[in-house]
Design an enzyme around this catalytic site. Structure first.
Site, PDB file in Angstrom:
ATOM      1  N   HIS A  12       0.942  39.500 -23.247  1.00  0.00           N
ATOM      2  CA  HIS A  12       0.241  39.858 -24.493  1.00  0.00           C
ATOM      3  C   HIS A  12      -0.597  38.679 -25.015  1.00  0.00           C
ATOM      4  CE1 HIS A  12       4.315  38.811 -26.636  1.00  0.00           C
ATOM      5  NE2 HIS A  12       3.550  37.733 -26.566  1.00  0.00           N
ATOM      6  N   HIS A 193       4.342  30.390 -18.868  1.00  0.00           N
ATOM      7  CA  HIS A 193       3.376  29.603 -19.634  1.00  0.00           C
ATOM      8  C   HIS A 193       4.091  28.663 -20.590  1.00  0.00           C
ATOM      9  CE1 HIS A 193       4.107  32.953 -22.451  1.00  0.00           C
ATOM     10  NE2 HIS A 193       3.348  32.410 -23.392  1.00  0.00           N
TER      11      HIS A 193
END
Ligand SMILES: [Fe+2]
Length: 310
Positions: A12, A193
């Site tokens: 997202h 990430h």
């Protein structure tokens, strides 16, 4: 009876939302990302769920660090897009499904999962970006949405196992709802990430791809990954992937992987996406096809339906 027919997982990344809002989707950097969702939009348009449950995390938009619920279920009639610092995203207000959401809250809490009930909540990119990726940019979202916000920003987030079991409880809740509804559940966030610190920019494609493989074939293995391993292998923000396990827990043990997409990077994040269908759905589809013309074809079709239904 209502039923969960499929699960969708998707990153997202906020920059994906900004690229949509700033009309940059055709630029080569972004086209690589968006083209990976073309088939997904087709699948969603064909699937036409009656309701979507979207598991995501709030990024200090609806909840500040003063109050951080572990699991917060949106039971309101609507959820406006949050102002994340640049004004609210120009996306439609998300309409809720208070009846099903309240039913889920009752069933899941009585099953000993202590949800926070939100009768007023704004939703940020964690929810609206995956909506764009799967539904495009319509004037109104095509189905009601039940947001489920999970804390993955303040230690300690829930374990992968707890998330998976919450998915199981949500499935039980949906299946005990008296209305006839087809429900799709989203798990969002990830993949690997890290946005700050000495390891900022970390991406681990090997870990991500193994996670996608196991999400389909051996999700219970993923429920045993400790927080430290997510942090070490997938970066500090890789912990968002526990939310995918809520989605997976809400599906059958055996699922059909109908689509997968992985690309690196979008902003500083690995983008992963997968669509899993419950086999009961495949069995239903198979029953709908016209009757086979030969005895052999009839035998093969029967075997397929039997396997799909098992
Ligand atoms: Fe996030």
């Amino acid at each position: 009876m209502a039923r969960i027919i499929a699960g969708v997982a998707s990153s997202h990344v906020p920059a994906i939302g900004a690229a949509i809002d700033n009309k940059q989707t055709e630029e080569p950097y972004w086209k690589r990302v968006f083209s990976g969702f073309d088939k997904s939009k087709e699948w969603m348009a064909k699937t036409r769920p009656d309701v979507a449950i979207v598991v995501y995390n709030d990024h200090a938009s609806a909840f500040s660090v003063e109050i951080v619920p572990t699991f917060a279920l949106g039971c309101a009639a609507e959820f406006p897009p949050a102002d994340e610092g640049w004004g609210p995203r120009p996306v439609p207000v998300v309409k809720g499904h208070p009846e099903l959401a309240s039913h889920i809250a009752q069933s899941v809490i009585l099953d000993e999962f202590d949800l926070t009930i939100c009768n007023k909540m704004e939703v940020d990119h964690g929810l609206t970006v995956p909506m764009n990726l799967l539904f495009g940019s319509p004037k109104e979202w095509p189905c009601p949405v039940i947001p489920l916000a999970v804390n993955v920003v303040l230690y300690p987030p829930p374990t992968g196992h707890r998330c998976f079991m919450l998915g199981r409880a949500i499935r039980k809740a949906v299946e005990s709802y008296p209305g006839d509804l087809n429900v799709v559940i989203f798990g969002t966030g990830g993949m690997s990430h890290q946005i700050s610190g000495p390891r900022a920019g970390l991406i681990n494609s090997k870990f991500d791809k193994a996670f996608l493989d196991n999400l389909t074939k051996d999700p219970k293995k993923l429920t045993r990954i400790p927080h430290l391993e997510y942090m070490r292998e997938a970066g500090a923000e890789g912990i968002e992937m526990v939310m995918w396990l809520i989605m997976r827990g809400a599906l059958d043990d055996e699922v059909d992987e109908v689509y997968r997409f992985y690309t690196v990077p979008a902003s500083n994040t690995a983008v992963g996406h997968i669509i899993l269908e419950n086999r009961r759905r495949a069995a239903k589809k198979a029953k709908r096809v016209s009757p086979p013309k030969t005895k052999r074809a009839a035998h093969v079709a029967r075997q397929f339906v039997r396997r799909s239904a098992s």
